[in-house]
Design a protein around this motif. Structure first.
Motif, PDB file in Angstrom:
ATOM      1  N   UNK A   1      32.998  37.623  43.899  1.00  0.00           N
ATOM      2  CA  UNK A   1      32.216  38.380  43.898  1.00  0.00           C
ATOM      3  C   UNK A   1      31.613  39.150  42.751  1.00  0.00           C
TER       4      UNK A   1
ATOM      5  N   UNK B   1      44.776  36.699  40.199  1.00  0.00           N
ATOM      6  CA  UNK B   1      43.687  36.655  41.295  1.00  0.00           C
ATOM      7  C   UNK B   1      44.518  36.719  42.742  1.00  0.00           C
TER       8      UNK B   1
ATOM      9  N   UNK C   1      43.383  36.805  46.593  1.00  0.00           N
ATOM     10  CA  UNK C   1      41.940  35.676  47.142  1.00  0.00           C
ATOM     11  C   UNK C   1      42.221  34.604  47.488  1.00  0.00           C
TER      12      UNK C   1
ATOM     13  N   UNK D   1      37.752  39.016  36.000  1.00  0.00           N
ATOM     14  CA  UNK D   1      37.176  37.878  35.026  1.00  0.00           C
ATOM     15  C   UNK D   1      37.534  37.656  33.870  1.00  0.00           C
TER      16      UNK D   1
ATOM     17  N   UNK E   1      37.816  36.980  42.329  1.00  0.00           N
ATOM     18  CA  UNK E   1      36.866  38.335  43.089  1.00  0.00           C
ATOM     19  C   UNK E   1      37.142  39.115  42.809  1.00  0.00           C
ATOM     20  N   UNK E   2      38.232  39.606  41.741  1.00  0.00           N
ATOM     21  CA  UNK E   2      38.198  40.476  40.650  1.00  0.00           C
ATOM     22  C   UNK E   2      37.402  41.147  39.938  1.00  0.00           C
ATOM     23  N   UNK E   3      36.863  42.530  39.339  1.00  0.00           N
ATOM     24  CA  UNK E   3      36.186  42.696  38.484  1.00  0.00           C
ATOM     25  C   UNK E   3      37.218  42.184  37.357  1.00  0.00           C
ATOM     26  N   UNK E   4      38.073  42.903  37.699  1.00  0.00           N
ATOM     27  CA  UNK E   4      39.383  42.785  36.811  1.00  0.00           C
ATOM     28  C   UNK E   4      40.663  41.210  36.208  1.00  0.00           C
TER      29      UNK E   4
END
Lengths: 321, 209
Positions: B177, B98, B100, B153, B148-151
């Motif tokens: 998020x 990620x 971000x 997690x 930030x990314x669901x991927x």
């Protein structure tokens, strides 16, 4: 039978098309070369931003600063000379790669008057400049707008797109970066100039923001945005959709925070998420489906994209019949 | 209004140019560095609360944090070696895969403003790097992992579990998020915060201040 382009434009104009169009599958996308061009010596773009890339996308390198202080933007940014770009060659290349059945979208920018200054000097100094150097920031915003408007004019002359896409992440997932007052005083007049230029060449204006900027939807519609690409779904977006009906055209609809987005989600859940997207945001049309949020090349993402598209082609094809 | 109260008020509205002189005047008036620091920390608590309630936005929070940082610059030589004024070290980073940084940076600023010493590992941080940082830094009281990314997690889960495997008592908070309180609990984190303002509150709560 109507073409994919005609069907897409029905949705983009707030009508109920024959089927739910797909942003990814049913559009030809043109992007001028200069956005991806980098200086081989420094690896930076024309704003002197250095990008890092991974499977999920690209972001400015947080260890690189394009300029020390905001007032250096004039000597730092080397806006491409729009008139000197090889528009006939870019147009020819685009036409060669395009499917005449599909809608033509010209990507004006994915970072713009809000994000470019931030990408250059970082979030802290970029956002503090709103208060600390408002005049310098506005001068820079104005110069970026002039550049973008000139590019739009060349789009009109050469590409003649159906839609011009302009993106700027004014909001994070949990809310807007700036207040409505700051938006109105600093950014809105310049966004309006861009939207007006897009309309002047006869195209529809599509605005993209990754985050939750639902509180600005009224303002986007007021300045003439035709299509809002807002992948961050929530109750507030639903309320705006209920308020405006088909006057609010959305690209998106798919909930990237739902169970379907979680790694390892089952095929059944993923397929159901497509129904949910269409039923929630496009039951009467005015929806261009986009699964914004499924990214990367992992096996999980690839499987999801396949299921989503397949379900869109099944349910999306019959839902308006 | 006393000078220390003025410092408090000006930090809250982000007067970066005025705060350093006011801090000096508060010192001259007889306030101790620790008292002035605490006043600024309190201001940032108010700022964080307003941000969480949506009364102010990111730029307003940032200029307040910047104003406090300018004030801390004046105090720093006087606070050197005074470990009682620090809540310890907080290691922060965005997890592997990620890129971000905005959420992570905002949280870092607010946690720093609450009194922690920050070590920012940046973005795309492998789980092992968090563990190395705990080892390399003194008095690490908190680790904050952002995604930030669901991927990404699963990378968040891996980070928490790798840290806990190496340091079972290490306090870890997570945010971003796609993260929910339930997910935070499921992966073994000690806390979750939905935004930068509440992250600072949660950070202090977790280390029981």
């Amino acid at each position: 039978m109507i073409s994919k382009r005609e069907n897409y434009l029905m949705a983009a104009q707030g009508e109920k098309p024959l089927w739910v169009p797909s942003f990814v599958e049913e559009s030809n996308v043109f992007m001028p070369d200069f956005w991806m061009a980098v200086d081989p010596a420094t690896g930076t773009d024309f704003c002197n931003i250095r990008w890092v890339e991974n499977d999920a996308g690209r972001m400015p390198d947080e260890h690189w600063r394009a300029m020390e202080t905001l007032d250096q933007w004039r000597e730092t940014v080397k806006f491409p000379k729009v008139a000197e770009l090889d528009w006939p060659e870019m147009t020819e290349r685009f036409k060669r790669m395009s499917d005449p059945e599909k809608v033509n979208i010209a990507m004006l920018n994915t970072n713009g008057i809000f994000l470019i200054p931030i990408d250059m000097i970082g979030w802290v100094d970029g956002l503090c400049a709103i208060y600390e150097e408002p005049e310098e920031l506005e001068a820079f915003i104005s110069a970026i707008t002039d550049f973008l408007v000139e590019v739009v004019n060349y789009f009109g002359e050469y590409i003649q797109p159906d839609i011009v896409f302009t993106g700027d992440d004014l909001a994070a997932a949990n809310g807007p970066f700036v207040s409505k007052e700051i938006w109105r005083s600093l950014y809105k007049p310049y966004f309006k100039r861009i939207v007006d230029a897009i309309h002047k060449i006869g195209a529809l204006a599509e605005f993209h923001c990754c985050g939750n900027c639902q509180f600005l939807i009224d303002e986007f519609l007021e300045i003439g945005v035709d299509v809002c690409q807002l992948p961050e779904l929530n109750e507030s977006l639903m309320q705006k959709k209920e308020k405006y009906g088909n006057k609010l055209v959305l690209t998106g609809g798919w909930d990237r925070h739902s169970a379907a987005a979680l790694p390892g989600a089952s095929e059944e859940i993923v397929r159901e998420s497509v129904h949910q997207a269409i039923d929630d945001y496009g039951k009467n049309g005015a929806l261009i489906f986009w699964d914004g949020g499924i990214c990367g090349s992992s096996e999980d993402s690839q499987k999801k994209m396949k299921w989503v598209l397949d379900e869109l082609n099944k349910y999306g094809r019959v839902v308006y019949q | 209004m006393s000078k220390i109260e003025e410092v408090k008020a000006k930090v809250e509205i982000g007067k970066t140019k005025l705060v350093p002189a006011l801090v000096q005047e508060a010192l001259d008036e007889g306030s101790t560095p620790a008292m002035i620091l605490q006043a600024m920390v309190d201001s940032m608590g108010v700022v964080g609360d307003k941000f969480s309630k949506g009364e102010i936005f990111v730029p307003e929070m940032l200029i307040a944090a910047k104003a406090m940082a300018k004030g801390v610059d004046v105090l720093r030589p006087l606070l050197a070696g005074d470990s009682e004024t620090s809540l310890g070290t907080c290691i922060i980073g965005t997890v592997a895969g990620d890129l971000h940084d905005i959420g992570k940076n905002l949280v870092a600023m607010m946690i720093e403003s609450a009194g922690f010493t920050m070590v920012d590992l940046g973005v795309d941080v492998p789980a092992e790097k968090f563990v190395e940082a705990i080892k390399e830094n003194e008095r690490v009281t908190l680790v904050a992992c952002s995604g930030l990314l669901t991927t990404t997690m699963p990378a968040l889960k891996e980070a928490v579990q790798t840290i806990k495997a190496a340091y079972p008592d290490q306090k870890v908070i997570v945010g971003g998020a796609p993260v929910t309180p339930e997910y935070a609990a499921e992966i073994g984190a000690d806390g979750f915060a939905p935004d930068a303002g509440s992250a600072a509150v949660k950070a202090k709560e977790i280390i029981s201040v």
